[in-house]
Write a protein that holds these residues in place. Structure first.
Motif, PDB file in Angstrom:
ATOM      1  N   UNK A  21       3.946   4.250   3.946  1.00  0.00           N
ATOM      2  CA  UNK A  21       3.576   5.587   3.479  1.00  0.00           C
ATOM      3  C   UNK A  21       4.751   6.242   2.752  1.00  0.00           C
ATOM      4  N   UNK A  22       5.964   6.083   3.305  1.00  0.00           N
ATOM      5  CA  UNK A  22       7.143   6.679   2.683  1.00  0.00           C
ATOM      6  C   UNK A  22       7.405   6.075   1.308  1.00  0.00           C
ATOM      7  N   UNK A  23       7.259   4.762   1.199  1.00  0.00           N
ATOM      8  CA  UNK A  23       7.470   4.107  -0.094  1.00  0.00           C
ATOM      9  C   UNK A  23       6.420   4.537  -1.112  1.00  0.00           C
ATOM     10  N   UNK A  24       5.173   4.568  -0.691  1.00  0.00           N
ATOM     11  CA  UNK A  24       4.100   4.974  -1.601  1.00  0.00           C
ATOM     12  C   UNK A  24       4.314   6.397  -2.085  1.00  0.00           C
ATOM     13  N   UNK A  25       4.748   7.288  -1.181  1.00  0.00           N
ATOM     14  CA  UNK A  25       4.979   8.679  -1.550  1.00  0.00           C
ATOM     15  C   UNK A  25       6.170   8.805  -2.497  1.00  0.00           C
ATOM     16  N   UNK A  26       7.246   8.089  -2.193  1.00  0.00           N
ATOM     17  CA  UNK A  26       8.438   8.170  -3.039  1.00  0.00           C
ATOM     18  C   UNK A  26       8.162   7.630  -4.434  1.00  0.00           C
ATOM     19  N   UNK A  38       1.838  -1.839  -3.278  1.00  0.00           N
ATOM     20  CA  UNK A  38       1.973  -1.445  -1.879  1.00  0.00           C
ATOM     21  C   UNK A  38       0.646  -0.920  -1.351  1.00  0.00           C
ATOM     22  N   UNK A  39      -0.008  -0.076  -2.150  1.00  0.00           N
ATOM     23  CA  UNK A  39      -1.299   0.478  -1.728  1.00  0.00           C
ATOM     24  C   UNK A  39      -2.327  -0.632  -1.540  1.00  0.00           C
ATOM     25  N   UNK A  40      -2.299  -1.636  -2.434  1.00  0.00           N
ATOM     26  CA  UNK A  40      -3.263  -2.730  -2.343  1.00  0.00           C
ATOM     27  C   UNK A  40      -3.035  -3.597  -1.119  1.00  0.00           C
ATOM     28  N   UNK A  41      -1.781  -3.645  -0.638  1.00  0.00           N
ATOM     29  CA  UNK A  41      -1.465  -4.499   0.507  1.00  0.00           C
ATOM     30  C   UNK A  41      -1.814  -3.846   1.837  1.00  0.00           C
ATOM     31  N   UNK A  42      -2.132  -2.560   1.805  1.00  0.00           N
ATOM     32  CA  UNK A  42      -2.411  -1.836   3.031  1.00  0.00           C
ATOM     33  C   UNK A  42      -3.913  -1.720   3.260  1.00  0.00           C
ATOM     34  N   UNK A  43      -4.299  -1.706   4.508  1.00  0.00           N
ATOM     35  CA  UNK A  43      -5.714  -1.571   4.845  1.00  0.00           C
ATOM     36  C   UNK A  43      -5.872  -0.547   5.968  1.00  0.00           C
ATOM     37  N   UNK A  44      -7.088  -0.080   6.136  1.00  0.00           N
ATOM     38  CA  UNK A  44      -7.401   0.785   7.261  1.00  0.00           C
ATOM     39  C   UNK A  44      -6.752   2.153   7.201  1.00  0.00           C
ATOM     40  N   UNK A  68      -0.947  11.181   1.454  1.00  0.00           N
ATOM     41  CA  UNK A  68       0.406  11.713   1.305  1.00  0.00           C
ATOM     42  C   UNK A  68       0.830  11.690  -0.149  1.00  0.00           C
ATOM     43  N   UNK A  69       0.568  10.593  -0.848  1.00  0.00           N
ATOM     44  CA  UNK A  69       0.946  10.480  -2.259  1.00  0.00           C
ATOM     45  C   UNK A  69       0.220  11.517  -3.103  1.00  0.00           C
ATOM     46  N   UNK A  70      -1.043  11.813  -2.738  1.00  0.00           N
ATOM     47  CA  UNK A  70      -1.828  12.786  -3.513  1.00  0.00           C
ATOM     48  C   UNK A  70      -1.295  14.198  -3.366  1.00  0.00           C
ATOM     49  N   UNK A  71      -0.475  14.437  -2.338  1.00  0.00           N
ATOM     50  CA  UNK A  71       0.067  15.774  -2.113  1.00  0.00           C
ATOM     51  C   UNK A  71       1.440  15.951  -2.757  1.00  0.00           C
ATOM     52  N   UNK A  72       1.876  14.968  -3.535  1.00  0.00           N
ATOM     53  CA  UNK A  72       3.174  15.042  -4.206  1.00  0.00           C
ATOM     54  C   UNK A  72       2.946  15.146  -5.701  1.00  0.00           C
ATOM     55  N   UNK A  73       3.511  16.177  -6.306  1.00  0.00           N
ATOM     56  CA  UNK A  73       3.367  16.401  -7.748  1.00  0.00           C
ATOM     57  C   UNK A  73       4.745  16.360  -8.381  1.00  0.00           C
ATOM     58  N   UNK A  74       4.901  15.570  -9.434  1.00  0.00           N
ATOM     59  CA  UNK A  74       6.169  15.475 -10.156  1.00  0.00           C
ATOM     60  C   UNK A  74       5.977  16.036 -11.551  1.00  0.00           C
ATOM     61  N   UNK A  75       6.787  17.018 -11.911  1.00  0.00           N
ATOM     62  CA  UNK A  75       6.727  17.589 -13.245  1.00  0.00           C
ATOM     63  C   UNK A  75       7.655  16.813 -14.162  1.00  0.00           C
ATOM     64  N   UNK A  76       7.178  16.339 -15.307  1.00  0.00           N
ATOM     65  CA  UNK A  76       8.019  15.538 -16.199  1.00  0.00           C
ATOM     66  C   UNK A  76       9.128  16.368 -16.834  1.00  0.00           C
TER      67      UNK A  76
END
Length: 235
Positions: A81-86, A107-113, A122-130
């Motif tokens: 989760x930390x890697x996907x979010x970062x 990473x997301x494809x390797x995870x299940x359940x 968690x990743x959807x709650x992170x926004x990066x401004x270019x």
């Protein structure tokens, strides 16, 4: 077995047999699916950058270059989760942003359940401004760093003065929300830090750069107050 698990299984089967090729028929029998399904899966792996290749003719089949892939890494749910979010936080101006995005997808494809759902939320709650870094500049910096070649660039300093320079890249520094290219500047004959958003043009060359110690250049650079630290830790 779902498709994601099968894709990873195919990679490991090819790795175990490397450098010998494995036929589609043998792989189909191993995973109890049709040859057409295996062929489609192998093509999908190739299209995503996995170094698999096919050799036609008698004695041919599919193989993988084991030196170009990593062995399986078993992350905990929190680590994944930390890697996907970062990786999701890497905006389009971040160096190697393209590779970060594909790594996040793998990473997301390797995870299940539940672990997969938690990482995606968690990743959807992170926004990066270019930032305003030019994509061609970023690509040129990435290429020069990866190939260890001299980089020619046009740079505007803090006082608004523009100059053209040839530099020998040593690494990247991130501080205070900015990215800096740390390099040996041939014009100044010293280590310098170049803010990526102040590089107006950049072009890699085919000339090999001399090796430079990143820590030494950081201590001799004014980039992000890097002249002060007595110890420096890489990311």
């Amino acid at each position: 077995m779902n498709r994601t698990a099968r894709l990873y299984g195919l990679v490991e089967e090819l790795r175990a047999a490397a450098p010998r090729p494995v036929t589609v028929a043998a792989l189909a029998a191993r995973f109890e699916v049709s040859a057409r399904t295996v062929q489609r899966d192998l093509q999908a792996l190739m299209e995503t950058g996995v170094p698999v290749r096919t050799t036609p003719g008698r004695g041919g089949g599919w193989s993988i270059d084991p030196q170009m892939t990593l062995p399986p890494i078993h992350f905990t749910a929190d680590e994944a989760s930390a890697l996907a979010a970062a990786l999701a936080a890497a905006d389009t101006s971040t160096p190697y942003a393209g590779a970060a995005r594909t790594a996040a997808q793998k990473i997301a494809a390797s995870m299940t359940g539940p672990a997969s759902a938690a990482a995606q939320k968690l990743a959807a709650r992170i926004v990066a401004l270019p930032s305003p870094t030019d994509s061609t500049v970023r690509a040129a910096v990435e290429q020069a760093l990866t190939a260890n070649t001299v980089l020619r660039l046009s740079y505007i300093d803090a006082a608004g003065r523009q100059s053209d320079r040839a530099v020998e890249p040593a690494g990247l520094l991130t501080a205070d929300g900015r990215w800096y290219l740390i390099a040996w500047c041939r014009m100044r004959q010293a280590g310098r830090g170049f803010r990526l958003d102040r590089i107006t043009a950049a072009a890699p060359t085919t000339e090999q750069a001399q090796p430079h110690d990143l820590t030494d250049l950081l201590r001799g650079s004014a980039a992000a107050r890097a002249v002060q630290p007595t110890t420096l830790a890489s990311l």
